[in-house]
Motif scaffolding. Structure first.
Motif, PDB file in Angstrom:
ATOM      1  N   UNK A  24       0.823  -1.206   0.000  1.00  0.00           N
ATOM      2  CA  UNK A  24       0.000   0.000   0.000  1.00  0.00           C
ATOM      3  C   UNK A  24       0.862   1.262   0.000  1.00  0.00           C
ATOM      4  N   UNK A  25       2.047   1.172   0.610  1.00  0.00           N
ATOM      5  CA  UNK A  25       2.950   2.316   0.662  1.00  0.00           C
ATOM      6  C   UNK A  25       3.856   2.396  -0.568  1.00  0.00           C
ATOM      7  N   UNK A  26       3.649   1.475  -1.508  1.00  0.00           N
ATOM      8  CA  UNK A  26       4.449   1.492  -2.722  1.00  0.00           C
ATOM      9  C   UNK A  26       5.729   0.703  -2.637  1.00  0.00           C
ATOM     10  N   UNK A  27       5.862  -0.139  -1.606  1.00  0.00           N
ATOM     11  CA  UNK A  27       7.071  -0.938  -1.432  1.00  0.00           C
ATOM     12  C   UNK A  27       7.107  -2.155  -2.336  1.00  0.00           C
ATOM     13  N   UNK A  28       8.264  -2.817  -2.340  1.00  0.00           N
ATOM     14  CA  UNK A  28       8.483  -3.980  -3.206  1.00  0.00           C
ATOM     15  C   UNK A  28       8.703  -5.270  -2.419  1.00  0.00           C
ATOM     16  N   UNK A  29       8.696  -5.171  -1.098  1.00  0.00           N
ATOM     17  CA  UNK A  29       8.990  -6.346  -0.281  1.00  0.00           C
ATOM     18  C   UNK A  29       7.704  -7.061   0.112  1.00  0.00           C
ATOM     19  N   UNK A  30       7.024  -7.592  -0.892  1.00  0.00           N
ATOM     20  CA  UNK A  30       5.779  -8.314  -0.667  1.00  0.00           C
ATOM     21  C   UNK A  30       5.653  -9.384  -1.741  1.00  0.00           C
ATOM     22  N   UNK A  31       4.693 -10.256  -1.547  1.00  0.00           N
ATOM     23  CA  UNK A  31       4.524 -11.389  -2.447  1.00  0.00           C
ATOM     24  C   UNK A  31       3.169 -11.314  -3.145  1.00  0.00           C
TER      25      UNK A  31
END
Length: 266
Positions: A24-31
Protein backbone atom coordinates in the motif's frame (compact mmCIF):
# COMPACT_ATOMS: atom_id res chain seq x y z
CA UNK A 1 23.15 -1.92 16.56
CA UNK A 2 21.77 -5.33 17.33
CA UNK A 3 19.11 -7.75 16.13
CA UNK A 4 17.67 -10.46 18.35
CA UNK A 5 15.80 -13.43 16.94
CA UNK A 6 16.03 -17.03 15.88
CA UNK A 7 15.77 -17.81 12.15
CA UNK A 8 12.19 -18.10 10.93
CA UNK A 9 10.74 -19.23 7.62
CA UNK A 10 8.73 -16.65 5.69
CA UNK A 11 5.24 -18.01 4.99
CA UNK A 12 4.25 -16.98 1.48
CA UNK A 13 1.11 -19.11 1.44
CA UNK A 14 -1.02 -16.39 3.01
CA UNK A 15 -0.80 -12.60 3.23
CA UNK A 16 0.74 -10.80 6.18
CA UNK A 17 -0.34 -7.34 7.35
CA UNK A 18 3.21 -5.95 7.26
CA UNK A 19 3.64 -6.98 3.63
CA UNK A 20 0.19 -5.75 2.61
CA UNK A 21 1.00 -2.41 4.23
CA UNK A 22 4.31 -2.36 2.37
CA UNK A 23 2.46 -2.75 -0.94
CA UNK A 24 0.00 0.00 0.00
CA UNK A 25 2.95 2.32 0.66
CA UNK A 26 4.45 1.49 -2.72
CA UNK A 27 7.07 -0.94 -1.43
CA UNK A 28 8.48 -3.98 -3.21
CA UNK A 29 8.99 -6.35 -0.28
CA UNK A 30 5.78 -8.31 -0.67
CA UNK A 31 4.52 -11.39 -2.45
CA UNK A 32 1.75 -12.18 -4.90
CA UNK A 33 -0.52 -13.33 -2.09
CA UNK A 34 -0.08 -9.95 -0.36
CA UNK A 35 -0.66 -8.05 -3.60
CA UNK A 36 -3.84 -10.00 -4.32
CA UNK A 37 -5.32 -9.01 -0.95
CA UNK A 38 -4.18 -5.39 -1.25
CA UNK A 39 -5.66 -5.06 -4.73
CA UNK A 40 -9.05 -6.16 -3.41
CA UNK A 41 -9.09 -3.20 -1.03
CA UNK A 42 -10.80 0.05 -2.04
CA UNK A 43 -8.63 2.61 -3.85
CA UNK A 44 -8.69 4.79 -0.72
CA UNK A 45 -6.56 2.23 1.13
CA UNK A 46 -3.30 3.35 -0.47
CA UNK A 47 -3.79 7.01 0.36
CA UNK A 48 -5.01 6.15 3.85
CA UNK A 49 -1.84 4.14 4.48
CA UNK A 50 0.23 7.16 3.47
CA UNK A 51 -1.82 9.48 5.70
CA UNK A 52 -1.30 7.15 8.63
CA UNK A 53 2.43 7.02 7.93
CA UNK A 54 2.53 10.82 7.76
CA UNK A 55 0.92 10.99 11.21
CA UNK A 56 3.66 8.72 12.54
CA UNK A 57 6.32 11.03 11.16
CA UNK A 58 4.71 14.14 12.67
CA UNK A 59 4.12 12.54 16.06
CA UNK A 60 7.60 11.02 16.33
CA UNK A 61 9.23 14.31 15.37
CA UNK A 62 7.15 16.17 17.93
CA UNK A 63 8.07 13.72 20.71
CA UNK A 64 11.75 13.97 19.83
CA UNK A 65 11.42 17.74 19.90
CA UNK A 66 10.00 17.44 23.42
CA UNK A 67 13.17 15.68 24.53
CA UNK A 68 12.00 12.07 24.26
CA UNK A 69 15.07 10.03 23.29
CA UNK A 70 13.86 6.43 23.79
CA UNK A 71 11.33 4.67 21.55
CA UNK A 72 9.82 1.18 21.57
CA UNK A 73 8.16 0.57 18.20
CA UNK A 74 6.01 -2.58 18.04
CA UNK A 75 4.58 -3.66 14.71
CA UNK A 76 7.45 -1.94 12.92
CA UNK A 77 6.66 -3.23 9.46
CA UNK A 78 9.02 -3.43 6.51
CA UNK A 79 11.52 -0.55 6.55
CA UNK A 80 10.17 2.49 4.70
CA UNK A 81 12.25 5.65 4.71
CA UNK A 82 12.21 7.73 6.68
CA UNK A 83 12.08 5.10 9.40
CA UNK A 84 11.26 6.10 12.95
CA UNK A 85 14.90 6.21 14.07
CA UNK A 86 15.81 8.43 11.13
CA UNK A 87 13.08 10.87 12.10
CA UNK A 88 13.93 11.10 15.78
CA UNK A 89 17.72 10.94 15.44
CA UNK A 90 17.63 13.84 13.00
CA UNK A 91 16.30 15.85 15.96
CA UNK A 92 17.93 14.00 18.86
CA UNK A 93 21.01 12.19 17.54
CA UNK A 94 21.49 10.19 20.75
CA UNK A 95 18.00 8.65 20.58
CA UNK A 96 17.70 4.90 21.06
CA UNK A 97 15.02 2.95 19.19
CA UNK A 98 13.95 -0.66 19.80
CA UNK A 99 11.93 -2.21 16.97
CA UNK A 100 9.74 -5.33 17.11
CA UNK A 101 7.65 -7.17 14.50
CA UNK A 102 6.37 -10.71 14.04
CA UNK A 103 6.94 -11.06 10.28
CA UNK A 104 10.24 -12.79 9.43
CA UNK A 105 10.57 -10.67 6.29
CA UNK A 106 11.09 -7.63 8.52
CA UNK A 107 14.06 -9.41 10.12
CA UNK A 108 15.49 -9.98 6.65
CA UNK A 109 15.50 -6.23 6.12
CA UNK A 110 16.39 -5.31 9.70
CA UNK A 111 19.80 -4.06 8.62
CA UNK A 112 18.02 -0.96 7.31
CA UNK A 113 16.61 -0.45 10.79
CA UNK A 114 20.00 -0.72 12.45
CA UNK A 115 21.86 2.09 10.69
CA UNK A 116 21.94 4.45 13.63
CA UNK A 117 23.72 7.71 14.21
CA UNK A 118 27.05 7.28 16.02
CA UNK A 119 25.55 8.91 19.11
CA UNK A 120 22.38 6.80 19.16
CA UNK A 121 21.51 3.13 18.79
CA UNK A 122 18.84 0.83 17.38
CA UNK A 123 17.91 -2.79 17.92
CA UNK A 124 15.43 -5.24 16.45
CA UNK A 125 13.62 -8.25 17.86
CA UNK A 126 11.26 -10.57 16.06
CA UNK A 127 8.36 -10.79 18.47
CA UNK A 128 4.58 -10.60 18.62
CA UNK A 129 2.59 -8.00 20.54
CA UNK A 130 0.50 -10.92 21.84
CA UNK A 131 3.57 -11.82 23.93
CA UNK A 132 4.42 -8.47 25.50
CA UNK A 133 6.66 -10.03 28.13
CA UNK A 134 9.23 -11.10 25.54
CA UNK A 135 9.26 -7.64 23.99
CA UNK A 136 9.63 -5.91 27.33
CA UNK A 137 12.43 -8.26 28.41
CA UNK A 138 14.45 -7.37 25.33
CA UNK A 139 13.59 -3.68 25.54
CA UNK A 140 14.70 -3.44 29.17
CA UNK A 141 18.13 -4.63 28.15
CA UNK A 142 18.40 -1.85 25.59
CA UNK A 143 16.33 1.08 26.89
CA UNK A 144 16.52 2.74 30.28
CA UNK A 145 13.11 2.16 31.87
CA UNK A 146 13.98 4.59 34.65
CA UNK A 147 13.49 7.37 32.09
CA UNK A 148 10.56 8.12 29.77
CA UNK A 149 10.00 5.85 26.78
CA UNK A 150 7.70 6.46 23.82
CA UNK A 151 5.70 3.34 22.95
CA UNK A 152 4.65 3.26 19.29
CA UNK A 153 1.68 1.09 18.28
CA UNK A 154 0.95 2.26 14.75
CA UNK A 155 -1.70 0.48 12.65
CA UNK A 156 -1.30 -2.65 14.75
CA UNK A 157 -4.08 -3.27 17.24
CA UNK A 158 -6.85 -3.59 14.63
CA UNK A 159 -5.23 -6.94 13.82
CA UNK A 160 -5.80 -8.09 17.41
CA UNK A 161 -9.20 -9.65 17.92
CA UNK A 162 -11.39 -8.95 20.94
CA UNK A 163 -10.82 -12.49 22.22
CA UNK A 164 -7.07 -11.77 22.31
CA UNK A 165 -7.64 -8.89 24.76
CA UNK A 166 -6.15 -5.93 22.84
CA UNK A 167 -6.80 -3.57 25.73
CA UNK A 168 -5.08 -5.88 28.21
CA UNK A 169 -2.05 -6.27 25.95
CA UNK A 170 -1.77 -2.52 25.55
CA UNK A 171 -2.17 -1.99 29.29
CA UNK A 172 0.60 -4.51 30.04
CA UNK A 173 2.97 -2.52 27.84
CA UNK A 174 1.90 0.86 29.21
CA UNK A 175 2.12 -0.29 32.83
CA UNK A 176 5.77 -1.20 32.24
CA UNK A 177 6.59 2.37 31.19
CA UNK A 178 7.90 4.93 33.68
CA UNK A 179 5.90 8.10 34.39
CA UNK A 180 6.38 10.77 31.76
CA UNK A 181 6.43 8.19 28.96
CA UNK A 182 4.14 8.44 25.94
CA UNK A 183 1.92 6.26 23.78
CA UNK A 184 1.90 7.00 20.04
CA UNK A 185 -1.08 5.16 18.57
CA UNK A 186 -3.15 4.70 15.43
CA UNK A 187 -6.04 2.32 14.73
CA UNK A 188 -8.10 1.52 11.66
CA UNK A 189 -11.76 2.52 11.63
CA UNK A 190 -14.70 2.49 9.26
CA UNK A 191 -16.25 5.57 10.86
CA UNK A 192 -15.02 7.81 8.05
CA UNK A 193 -15.77 5.30 5.29
CA UNK A 194 -18.87 3.37 6.42
CA UNK A 195 -19.68 2.49 2.82
CA UNK A 196 -16.34 0.67 2.52
CA UNK A 197 -16.49 -1.33 5.74
CA UNK A 198 -17.94 -4.48 4.16
CA UNK A 199 -15.53 -4.58 1.22
CA UNK A 200 -12.48 -4.06 3.43
CA UNK A 201 -13.60 -6.66 5.96
CA UNK A 202 -14.39 -9.15 3.19
CA UNK A 203 -10.98 -8.68 1.53
CA UNK A 204 -9.11 -9.38 4.76
CA UNK A 205 -11.39 -12.28 5.65
CA UNK A 206 -10.81 -13.91 2.27
CA UNK A 207 -7.08 -13.41 2.80
CA UNK A 208 -7.35 -15.13 6.21
CA UNK A 209 -6.05 -12.01 7.93
CA UNK A 210 -8.03 -11.16 11.08
CA UNK A 211 -9.18 -7.55 11.11
CA UNK A 212 -11.19 -5.71 13.75
CA UNK A 213 -11.80 -2.10 12.83
CA UNK A 214 -13.15 -0.19 15.82
CA UNK A 215 -15.38 2.81 16.38
CA UNK A 216 -14.18 5.96 18.11
CA UNK A 217 -15.36 4.97 21.60
CA UNK A 218 -13.62 1.62 21.26
CA UNK A 219 -10.35 3.24 20.20
CA UNK A 220 -10.61 5.76 23.03
CA UNK A 221 -10.43 2.88 25.53
CA UNK A 222 -6.80 2.26 24.57
CA UNK A 223 -5.97 5.60 26.20
CA UNK A 224 -7.68 4.89 29.54
CA UNK A 225 -5.60 6.30 32.39
CA UNK A 226 -3.41 8.36 30.07
CA UNK A 227 -3.33 12.09 29.41
CA UNK A 228 -4.07 12.76 25.75
CA UNK A 229 -2.05 15.64 24.36
CA UNK A 230 -3.70 18.15 22.07
CA UNK A 231 -5.45 17.79 19.69
CA UNK A 232 -6.60 14.60 21.44
CA UNK A 233 -8.04 11.54 19.72
CA UNK A 234 -8.63 12.62 16.13
CA UNK A 235 -8.35 11.26 12.61
CA UNK A 236 -4.88 10.95 11.07
CA UNK A 237 -4.96 14.14 9.03
CA UNK A 238 -6.26 16.19 11.97
CA UNK A 239 -3.24 15.51 14.22
CA UNK A 240 -0.48 18.08 14.00
CA UNK A 241 1.59 20.19 16.37
CA UNK A 242 4.14 22.19 14.41
CA UNK A 243 4.12 23.83 11.01
CA UNK A 244 1.16 24.09 8.66
CA UNK A 245 -1.79 21.79 9.28
CA UNK A 246 -2.13 18.94 6.80
CA UNK A 247 -5.13 18.93 4.54
CA UNK A 248 -8.04 17.53 6.51
CA UNK A 249 -9.48 14.59 4.62
CA UNK A 250 -10.72 11.10 5.52
CA UNK A 251 -7.91 8.80 6.58
CA UNK A 252 -9.53 5.62 7.89
CA UNK A 253 -7.52 5.92 11.11
CA UNK A 254 -8.01 7.32 14.59
CA UNK A 255 -4.76 8.54 16.09
CA UNK A 256 -3.45 10.08 19.26
CA UNK A 257 -0.45 10.72 21.47
CA UNK A 258 -0.86 10.41 25.22
CA UNK A 259 1.35 10.83 28.26
CA UNK A 260 1.73 8.41 31.14
CA UNK A 261 0.80 10.49 34.22
CA UNK A 262 3.29 11.36 36.90
CA UNK A 263 6.65 13.07 36.97
CA UNK A 264 9.54 11.36 35.19
CA UNK A 265 11.87 9.43 37.47
CA UNK A 266 15.40 10.50 38.16
Amino acid sequence: MTAASEPHVIDTSKPHPARVYDWLLGGKDNYLVDQELAQKLPPQARENARRNRAFMRRAAAWLAGQGVDQFLDIGTGIPTEPNLHQIVQAITPAARVAYADNDPIVLRHAEALLVSTPEGATTYIQADVREPGAILEHARGFLDFDRPVALSLIALMHFIMDAEDPYGLTRTLIDALPPGSHLMFSHGTADEHPQLKESVSTAYKEGQVPLRMRERAEVERFFDGLDLVEPGLVTATEWFKDGPAPQREPSGFYVGVARVPGAPRG
